[in-house]
Scaffold this active site. Sequence first.
Site, PDB file in Angstrom:
ATOM      1  N   ASN A 258       2.685  37.003  31.483  1.00  0.00           N
ATOM      2  CA  ASN A 258       3.727  37.997  32.339  1.00  0.00           C
ATOM      3  C   ASN A 258       4.519  38.173  31.835  1.00  0.00           C
ATOM      4  OD1 ASN A 258       6.020  37.682  34.550  1.00  0.00           O
ATOM      5  ND2 ASN A 258       4.186  36.541  34.635  1.00  0.00           N
ATOM      6  N   ARG A 259       4.784  39.195  31.579  1.00  0.00           N
ATOM      7  CA  ARG A 259       7.026  39.574  31.360  1.00  0.00           C
ATOM      8  C   ARG A 259       7.641  40.484  32.253  1.00  0.00           C
ATOM      9  NH1 ARG A 259       5.215  40.641  25.759  1.00  0.00           N
ATOM     10  NH2 ARG A 259       4.995  43.179  25.521  1.00  0.00           N
TER      11      ARG A 259
ATOM     12  N   SER B  33      12.786  31.692  34.836  1.00  0.00           N
ATOM     13  CA  SER B  33      11.844  32.318  34.775  1.00  0.00           C
ATOM     14  C   SER B  33      12.225  32.654  32.932  1.00  0.00           C
ATOM     15  CB  SER B  33      12.347  33.578  34.592  1.00  0.00           C
ATOM     16  OG  SER B  33      10.971  33.903  36.229  1.00  0.00           O
TER      17      SER B  33
ATOM     18  N   GLY C 120       9.660  40.544  34.114  1.00  0.00           N
ATOM     19  CA  GLY C 120      11.437  40.626  34.248  1.00  0.00           C
ATOM     20  C   GLY C 120      12.178  41.348  35.853  1.00  0.00           C
ATOM     21  N   PHE C 121      11.257  40.351  36.478  1.00  0.00           N
ATOM     22  CA  PHE C 121      11.827  40.867  37.727  1.00  0.00           C
ATOM     23  C   PHE C 121      11.680  41.784  38.087  1.00  0.00           C
ATOM     24  CE2 PHE C 121      14.910  36.760  36.928  1.00  0.00           C
ATOM     25  CZ  PHE C 121      13.904  35.888  37.193  1.00  0.00           C
TER      26      PHE C 121
ATOM     27  N   ASN D 147      11.133  35.316  31.705  1.00  0.00           N
ATOM     28  CA  ASN D 147      12.030  37.160  30.745  1.00  0.00           C
ATOM     29  C   ASN D 147      12.478  37.643  31.706  1.00  0.00           C
ATOM     30  OD1 ASN D 147       8.460  36.912  30.251  1.00  0.00           O
ATOM     31  ND2 ASN D 147       8.345  36.773  32.484  1.00  0.00           N
ATOM     32  N   THR D 148      13.450  36.522  31.620  1.00  0.00           N
ATOM     33  CA  THR D 148      15.526  37.599  31.828  1.00  0.00           C
ATOM     34  C   THR D 148      16.402  36.913  30.850  1.00  0.00           C
ATOM     35  OG1 THR D 148      14.870  37.925  34.257  1.00  0.00           O
ATOM     36  CG2 THR D 148      17.523  37.181  33.303  1.00  0.00           C
TER      37      THR D 148
ATOM     38  N   THR E 193       6.571  23.652  38.473  1.00  0.00           N
ATOM     39  CA  THR E 193       7.326  24.562  37.434  1.00  0.00           C
ATOM     40  C   THR E 193       7.021  25.994  36.914  1.00  0.00           C
ATOM     41  OG1 THR E 193       5.845  24.576  35.518  1.00  0.00           O
ATOM     42  CG2 THR E 193       6.904  22.397  35.815  1.00  0.00           C
ATOM     43  N   ASN E 194       8.184  26.919  37.203  1.00  0.00           N
ATOM     44  CA  ASN E 194       7.705  28.397  36.551  1.00  0.00           C
ATOM     45  C   ASN E 194       6.937  28.187  35.085  1.00  0.00           C
ATOM     46  OD1 ASN E 194       8.245  31.159  35.877  1.00  0.00           O
ATOM     47  ND2 ASN E 194      10.194  30.859  37.072  1.00  0.00           N
ATOM     48  N   THR E 195       6.582  29.842  34.612  1.00  0.00           N
ATOM     49  CA  THR E 195       5.282  29.572  33.596  1.00  0.00           C
ATOM     50  C   THR E 195       6.042  29.049  32.648  1.00  0.00           C
ATOM     51  OG1 THR E 195       6.956  31.901  33.269  1.00  0.00           O
ATOM     52  CG2 THR E 195       4.731  31.919  34.732  1.00  0.00           C
TER      53      THR E 195
ATOM     54  N   GLY F  12      -0.953  26.777  38.199  1.00  0.00           N
ATOM     55  CA  GLY F  12      -2.292  26.032  37.640  1.00  0.00           C
ATOM     56  C   GLY F  12      -3.602  25.350  38.835  1.00  0.00           C
TER      57      GLY F  12
ATOM     58  N   GLY G 100      -1.393  29.208  35.728  1.00  0.00           N
ATOM     59  CA  GLY G 100      -2.352  28.984  35.704  1.00  0.00           C
ATOM     60  C   GLY G 100      -3.274  27.764  35.329  1.00  0.00           C
TER      61      GLY G 100
ATOM     62  N   LYS H 195      14.440  26.234  40.466  1.00  0.00           N
ATOM     63  CA  LYS H 195      13.077  26.177  39.802  1.00  0.00           C
ATOM     64  C   LYS H 195      13.017  25.733  38.490  1.00  0.00           C
ATOM     65  CE  LYS H 195       9.037  28.718  39.493  1.00  0.00           C
ATOM     66  NZ  LYS H 195       8.325  30.157  40.584  1.00  0.00           N
TER      67      LYS H 195
END
Length: 370
Positions: free
Chosen positions: A114-115, A181, A117-118, A183-184, A259-261, A309, A280, A231
């Site tokens: 995913n991207r 994240s 972006g909140f 994506n920001t 962790t995050n992605t 995961g 995942g 995080k």
Amino acid sequence: MPPELQNSYTRLLRPLLFRLDPETAHRLTIAALSLMPLKRPASDPPELATTVFGVRFANPVGLAAGLDKDARAIRAWNALGFGFAELGTVTPRPQPGNTQPRMWRLPAHRALINRLGFPGEGMEAVAARLSRLPKDRPAMRVALNFGPNKDTPPERVAEDYAALTRRLAHFADMIVVNLSSPNTPGLREWQAPERMRAIVDAVRAAMPSTVPAESRAITPSNPPRPPILVKIAPDLNSSQINEVCAAAVDLAIDGIVATNTTLMREEIGVSARFAGGLSGAPLLVRSREVVAQVYRETSGRMPIIGVGGIASADDAYGHLCAGASLVEFYTGMIYRGPGLAREIKRGLVRLLARDGFRSISEAVGSAARK
Ligand SMILES: Cc1cc2nc3c(=O)[nH]c(=O)nc-3n(C[C@H](O)[C@H](O)[C@H](O)COP(=O)(O)O)c2cc1C
């Protein structure tokens, strides 16, 4: 999970949902869950209860951030048996997120990219929703995950976290400062120790000096103020993780969410090229390594929420034994369905008994002690 529920999800519901684009499927699921008048099932076995950073949890299994960004379905998470749910990421102002498409399923890998972006409604909408919750409080604990708006300039990012804390701290059993994240733009740079200090100082300064238990809208917890967790990303290298640990101990942060992605692809056996954070099954090994390193590096004194995961009781138990005091999942629920928290709890009871542990806390970090 009763096998029939598991089967009906994977055989009937999942194929229908997977025919829709991921965001439509997600929106429909949250809408359906938020409408269901659900009650929490029977109480959890006592060996699953655990107290971490002064907060008591009926069980250590949580919902990871991102699935319920706007706090729409709290009662459903409670009814599905979660010990806690991490809501958010919440940003101060509403924002649309990145342009679509911005989320992809990788079924062969049991993964997502995913991207987003909140995207979200912002803190006022979340506060309004949390304050409307009925007073029969769910047994579940609530973590609120905070992040800055995309258009906030770097010199004002700390103010975004402060504003979120002022507005929402009294609804939270714990606060997660999201610095990871992908994506920001620029967000992950705030994991550098001096920059992390600026954010944590701002959050602390904005925290009401005490938050009386009776004013907590959701779940009164024991500490006078909600604990603060940070995080982190799985893409930090080993020395960066050690720096984060040193900073976390120095700042007396209450815990780390790991962790995050990930931005990794080939390294973890995935060839998909979509830009964004991968979650995942392919993340399981790396997130467990990070949990184990944080546990070792902080001599087991820094509570860890392990995420990445997890899709079975064995996965969750592996993270606990590596050093996590609590665990969470997101992507596992997309592939395994709404009964996963219950399935994991049942499996944890069995695994604790197999290994002769009387409680979750006895298992935490046991792999590191071998
Ligand atoms: C679609 C999607 C959206 C997410 N949004 C957020 C978010 O807003 N804030 C956050 O801290 N993590 C977010 N995450 C990361 C998850 O909370 C979790 O750290 C990560 O997905 C690894 O766990 P999993 O493998 O169980 O999904 C998101 C993950 C996914 C798949």
